[in-house]
Write an enzyme that holds these catalytic residues in place. Sequence first.
Site: not given
Length: 252
Positions: A35, A63, A65
């Site tokens: 993203c 996670h 990210e």
Amino acid sequence: QVPSDGIALLGPHGSSTDELELAKKRGLEHIDTVCPLVQKVHDEIDRQLEEGFTIIYFGKKVHAETDGVMSHDREGGRIILVESIEDLEFVEVPDPEKVAFNSQTTHSVDKMEAVKERAFQKWPKMKVPNYSDVCYATQNRQDAIRAIIEGGAGAVVILGSEHSSNAQELKKVAEESGARVFFIDEASQLKREDFLGLECVGLSAAASVPEKDVKDAQRFFQENFGAEIKTVAVADESRIRFARPKIQTSKP
């Protein structure tokens, strides 16, 4: 495990530097679907590391990210992960005047601001991004949930996976706003008896939930209660466009 003649699709939460280097080293065709809002954080962190900053990163340990961000800390100890305000109390930095702050994009806006405020108390000269790291889609949904509950919703349905960080944050925002929350993967899990006697029910979904699933949930309320669907918009996202990622190939 990707075969040499295959295409590696790298995830939107951002890949680690090791994964990107391995794709290039193998000469794999690959599509990096990171993203742009996550890429913005990566770029900011790279600049801050080059400038000698210690980075306080507000994120979740388990996670993708966070894994991608932490991989940019080649030397170790330059990016410090905190999951709460309490974690900040134990953080020491080599130079209090060279501290920067970044956040996981799918975090709660309120929690991120609270952690940032406490970090500012410890390091008054801390550098922060010009624009919030929190994803606009995440932030807008959280704001809309609050508006829906303030408008009289006695319950809120959240569509999303248990593994989705932004879905979990939507659930927490709704609970903290005083609403009864139904957290589901798909509309087939909705039960008519759970909503008897309610005049208004809110509906929201994680950013990556397909539109079809949202429509299915709306249809449930229309077919079972003759519901009138009203959209609560707190921001205009109609003009936001992201470029389609391209296939990349690097010679090994």
